[in-house]
Design a protein around this motif. Structure first.
Motif, PDB file in Angstrom:
ATOM      1  N   LYS A 122      31.257  57.385  73.453  1.00 14.93           N
ATOM      2  CA  LYS A 122      32.201  57.733  74.516  1.00 14.93           C
ATOM      3  C   LYS A 122      33.268  58.716  74.042  1.00 14.93           C
ATOM      4  CE  LYS A 122      35.476  54.839  75.777  1.00 14.93           C
ATOM      5  NZ  LYS A 122      36.738  55.616  75.641  1.00 14.93           N
ATOM      6  N   THR A 123      34.136  58.258  73.166  1.00 13.95           N
ATOM      7  CA  THR A 123      35.309  59.045  72.797  1.00 13.95           C
ATOM      8  C   THR A 123      34.900  60.282  72.008  1.00 13.95           C
ATOM      9  OG1 THR A 123      36.594  57.015  72.686  1.00 13.95           O
ATOM     10  CG2 THR A 123      37.538  58.970  71.648  1.00 13.95           C
ATOM     11  N   GLY A 124      35.262  61.438  72.526  1.00  9.97           N
ATOM     12  CA  GLY A 124      34.959  62.693  71.869  1.00  9.97           C
ATOM     13  C   GLY A 124      33.594  63.248  72.198  1.00  9.97           C
ATOM     14  N   THR A 125      32.718  62.435  72.771  1.00 12.89           N
ATOM     15  CA  THR A 125      31.376  62.895  73.126  1.00 12.89           C
ATOM     16  C   THR A 125      31.275  63.098  74.631  1.00 12.89           C
ATOM     17  OG1 THR A 125      30.438  61.709  71.237  1.00 12.89           O
ATOM     18  CG2 THR A 125      28.924  62.379  72.980  1.00 12.89           C
ATOM     19  N   LEU A 126      31.454  62.016  75.394  1.00 11.76           N
ATOM     20  CA  LEU A 126      31.460  62.144  76.849  1.00 11.76           C
ATOM     21  C   LEU A 126      32.869  62.398  77.388  1.00 11.76           C
ATOM     22  CD1 LEU A 126      29.020  59.281  77.914  1.00 11.76           C
ATOM     23  CD2 LEU A 126      28.573  61.747  77.889  1.00 11.76           C
ATOM     24  N   THR A 127      33.873  62.112  76.569  1.00 12.40           N
ATOM     25  CA  THR A 127      35.254  62.236  77.052  1.00 12.40           C
ATOM     26  C   THR A 127      36.086  63.079  76.099  1.00 12.40           C
ATOM     27  OG1 THR A 127      36.051  60.278  75.884  1.00 12.40           O
ATOM     28  CG2 THR A 127      35.090  59.947  78.068  1.00 12.40           C
ATOM     29  N   GLU A 128      37.209  63.525  76.600  1.00 12.76           N
ATOM     30  CA  GLU A 128      38.194  64.255  75.818  1.00 12.76           C
ATOM     31  C   GLU A 128      39.521  63.512  75.919  1.00 12.76           C
ATOM     32  OE1 GLU A 128      36.744  68.860  76.253  1.00 12.76           O
ATOM     33  OE2 GLU A 128      38.021  68.018  77.826  1.00 12.76           O
ATOM     34  N   PRO A 129      40.017  62.950  74.832  1.00  7.79           N
ATOM     35  CA  PRO A 129      41.265  62.181  74.900  1.00  7.79           C
ATOM     36  C   PRO A 129      42.475  63.092  75.083  1.00  7.79           C
ATOM     37  CG  PRO A 129      40.488  62.325  72.649  1.00  7.79           C
ATOM     38  CD  PRO A 129      39.417  62.934  73.498  1.00  7.79           C
ATOM     39  N   GLN A 130      43.500  62.565  75.747  1.00  5.08           N
ATOM     40  CA  GLN A 130      44.753  63.280  75.962  1.00  5.08           C
ATOM     41  C   GLN A 130      45.916  62.309  75.765  1.00  5.08           C
ATOM     42  OE1 GLN A 130      44.521  64.839  79.930  1.00  5.08           O
ATOM     43  NE2 GLN A 130      43.146  66.511  79.369  1.00  5.08           N
TER      44      GLN A 130
END
Length: 750
Positions: A442-450
């Motif tokens: 999930k984190t960094g692959t399907l999503t971009e954290p902010q």
């Protein structure tokens, strides 16, 4: 002083000039502006006109120019100035790039092809005189003279041009496998040996024209395949060549000095002028710049980089100037690592043809059929046994069959490289076409954290800004997406500290010394382990900063799906592929993101071992699996999948275990790779069916003696050429797959 004056310094020129025995020097240059044929011609004419220039070689696919000249008559700065005047600015490459193995391989293949071609034409002339029977009306001694001419002229073809086939046959026999080279070497040796014996005897048929034409046409097909393979490797070279050799380093007194880029050390401050390439990987210390990272990521649009963000070696500075703090130089840069991965891919695909089991079985059948043909004619008419056996051996030579995989695979790898997907293991493409289960991180692959600054919650008296600076000092030492998001939130202000003795706990967080304090950043249980205190309520679903006394601040990071994530997932599901999400994050966050992306099969609080077990369970159920991730904690699942993909912005450990690298940071590359993999399989199947059909039609005629060896050589070579041309169809169609609503992913049973 102009931009090239620094190359007059002997210590810098020694990096790029290779002395030659004739007193001249040779240099390899990278030139981007080689698309216009007229400009290339003008460039070549201008450089050749310079005093002392002996040779100019231009390789347009690799964007390289090699010049041999006398530096006493034309200096290196003058040579570079003339490239600029011709509209083709050139960047010198290190002298160890001059002896390019690919270039040497291609030159060797071309020399052998030219020798075979020239000798084959001459041998055909002698054979023509014998065939029409002109000399028979004179005397037999004149006819024998032309037979000897044929022997002498075809000898270089057999003993020089055909040497790679003999060497390959010996190598295959030592490895106890049947490959392409063995039947070719047998055919060449038998035809030449029998013709030489008949020449010495003065009677019997000779086939010097057949063996010369056979070798020439086969070398022609191999040379075309070699050129195609080398073109696909130009991307990796371009990424390496983009890194400049010189840099402007700022001294302690603020002045600038020109130094070799490989001499830069971590912590050096570098000045980069507008329009120049970044000499090393580092942290931007200027307010903000625009960069072009097309060579590294495939992204053609300019990218905005702000203070605290990283610049990659080889990217072009579109606005500037800029100040950068060096982190990695030389072989440790991103460009050098991508080049090494590209080299690994080229080396891997060079062995694919020989390792194909189908080719081995095909060769065994060809040899058996040749032996049966010879035995049959020995019983019926021994005088025709040799010619019929040779015709079968040549016409059924598995060249076309064996070329299908390397030629098609080479084309597919080149197309994907141009679309920002670097394939480090070519065999993974065949598996990718059969994938029916994808496990995403999930984190960094399907999503971009902010991180919103308003979401920073101090817990022990520190201000939000001070807590952010402490956490960012640690986060700067990690490439994890959460750490990058936290570091990006602090980019507007310069950090007063740099973390020391940083240690990474995979899947948990970071620890290190900042401003004399040992800090912990990560999951609450990890960050508070040293203090032994319970996690505060504010730390729920947050990134926690703590020291030995307890929690300092909580950072509530929000994350958004990547812009192309839903589109890619829908395309895979429409193609009948089951998608699953496994993350180490909390259940509510994973559930929320899975709902936004339409993923029903999701799992939270997953350790690396649990992710791997989930993937192995899918494999035990008969699924062909693909794992996609970007972090070090994804390395086990990437290594355990049938096919693996990682974003190029991921950690070194993730990249090392990935079969596909998405250089532009977009998941669309996965869809492109699957479409190209499907096209590759279709084209490969077509080519092999054609090779089999050709053999089924031609071998019976050769076996009954209706096909002479020279005609068999032409047919075999044309068949191989057709296979190579058919491989060029890969990538011609649109890369994007259209979702088919009629198809649904099959159900998974845990």
């Amino acid at each position: 002083m102009n931009a090239h004056a620094a190359w007059a310094q002997p210590q810098l020129a020694a990096q790029v000039l290779q002395p030659r025995r004739d007193g001249c020097s040779e240099i390899a240059l990278r030139v981007d502006a080689l698309d216009d044929a007229r400009q290339v011609l003008w460039l070549e004419q201008r450089i050749r006109a310079l005093p002392g220039v002996r040779r100019v070689a231009i390789d347009r696919p690799a964007q390289r120019v090699r010049v041999v000249w006398d530096t006493r008559l034309t200096s290196l700065p003058t040579l570079l100035d003339n490239f600029v005047v011709a509209g083709c600015p050139a960047q010198p490459l290190q002298h160890d790039r001059i002896d390019d193995p690919r270039s040497n391989e291609q030159h060797d293949a071309l020399k052998r092809l030219l020798v075979a071609g020239m000798c084959a034409m001459q041998v055909m002339t002698y054979a023509f005189v014998i065939y029409i029977g002109v000399v028979d009306f004179v005397d037999f001694s004149t006819r024998d003279l032309f037979r000897w001419f044929g022997l002498i002229t075809s000898a270089p073809v057999v003993f020089y041009s055909a040497q790679p086939f003999f060497a390959g046959a010996v190598r295959e026999l030592r490895q106890r496998r049947l490959g392409l080279n063995l039947p070719v070497a047998l055919a060449v040796a038998l035809i030449f040996l029998a013709s030489a014996i008949n020449t010495l005897r003065g009677s019997g048929e000779i086939y010097f024209d057949s063996v010369s034409m056979f070798v020439f046409l086969l070398l022609g097909g191999r040379y075309l395949e070699l050129r195609s393979r080398h073109r696909s490797g130009a991307l990796g070279d371009a990424a390496i060549d983009a890194t400049p050799l010189l840099a402007q380093r700022r001294r302690a007194d603020g002045t600038l000095e020109t130094v070799a880029a490989i001499a830069l050390l971590p912590g050096d401050l570098v000045h980069i002028a507008e329009g120049l390439a970044v000499p090393a990987d580092g942290m931007l210390e200027s307010a903000g710049v625009q960069v072009d990272e097309a060579l590294l990521s495939g992204e053609s649009r300019p990218l905005q980089r702000r203070r605290g963000e990283r610049l990659l070696a080889g990217s072009m500075l579109l606005s500037g100037p800029a100040e950068m703090r060096v982190e990695h130089s030389g072989a440790a840069t991103t460009a050098a690592r991508l080049g090494a991965l590209a080299a690994h891919a080229r080396q891997a695909r060079s062995a694919f043809g020989g390792s194909d089991r189908q080719v081995g079985r095909f060769v065994a059948r060809v040899l058996a059929l040749t032996a049966l043909t010879a035995l049959g004619w020995l019983l019926v008419d021994p005088s025709r046994a040799f010619e019929a056996a040779v015709a079968v051996l040549v016409v059924a030579c598995p060249c076309a069959f064996a070329l299908t995989r390397p030629a098609t695979l080479t084309r597919a790898l080149g197309v994907l490289a141009g679309r920002g997907v670097l394939v480090t293991d070519g065999s993974a493409l065949a598996t990718l076409a059969r994938v029916d289960y994808v496990l995403f991180d999930k984190t960094g692959t399907l999503t971009e954290p902010q991180l919103d600054r308003r979401a920073i919650q101090p817990l022990r008296g520190d201000s939000a800004e001070h807590a952010l600076q402490l956490a960012a000092a640690l986060a700067h030492e990690s490439s994890h997406p959460l750490a990058r998001a936290l570091a990006a939130a602090a980019r507007e202000s310069s950090l007063p500290w740099r973390a020391r003795s940083v240690q990474v706990s995979t899947g948990s967080g970071l620890s290190g010394e900042v401003d004399g304090r040992t800090l912990y950043l990560g999951r609450p249980d990890f960050a508070l382990a040293a203090s032994g205190q319970p996690a505060p309520a504010a730390a729920t679903n947050a990134l926690l900063l703590a020291d030995a006394r307890g929690a300092i601040a909580a950072f509530h990071l929000d994350e958004q799906p990547r812009p192309d994530a839903r589109r890619v997932l829908d395309a895979w599901r429409a193609d009948g592929v089951a998608t699953a999400l496994a993350s180490g994050d909390s259940a509510d966050r994973v559930a929320a993101m899975a709902g936004r992306l339409g993923i029903d099969d999701w799992h939270a609080r997953q350790s690396p071992a649990e992710k791997l077990e989930r993937l192995q369970a899918a494999r035990r159920d008969g699924h062909v699996t693909l794992a996609v991730g970007d972090g070090s904690n994804d390395a086990p699942v990437l290594a355990g999948a049938d096919v693996s993909a990682a974003l190029a912005s991921g950690t070194e450990l993730a990249l090392a275990h990935a079969d596909l690298l998405l250089l532009d940071g977009r998941l669309d590359g996965l869809t492109d790779a699957r479409v190209i993999a499907g096209q590759m399989q279709q084209v490969m199947t077509q080519s092999r069916r054609w090779a089999l059909l050709y053999n089924l039609c031609a071998v019976p005629f050769a076996a009954i003696g209706l096909v002479p060896p020279w005609l068999a050589a032409i047919g075999m070579s044309l068949s191989s050429l057709l296979v190579i041309l058919n491989a060029l169809r890969v990538g011609r169609a649109a890369p994007a797959a259209r979702p088919d609503p009629a198809r649904r992913p099959r159900e998974l049973h845990a």
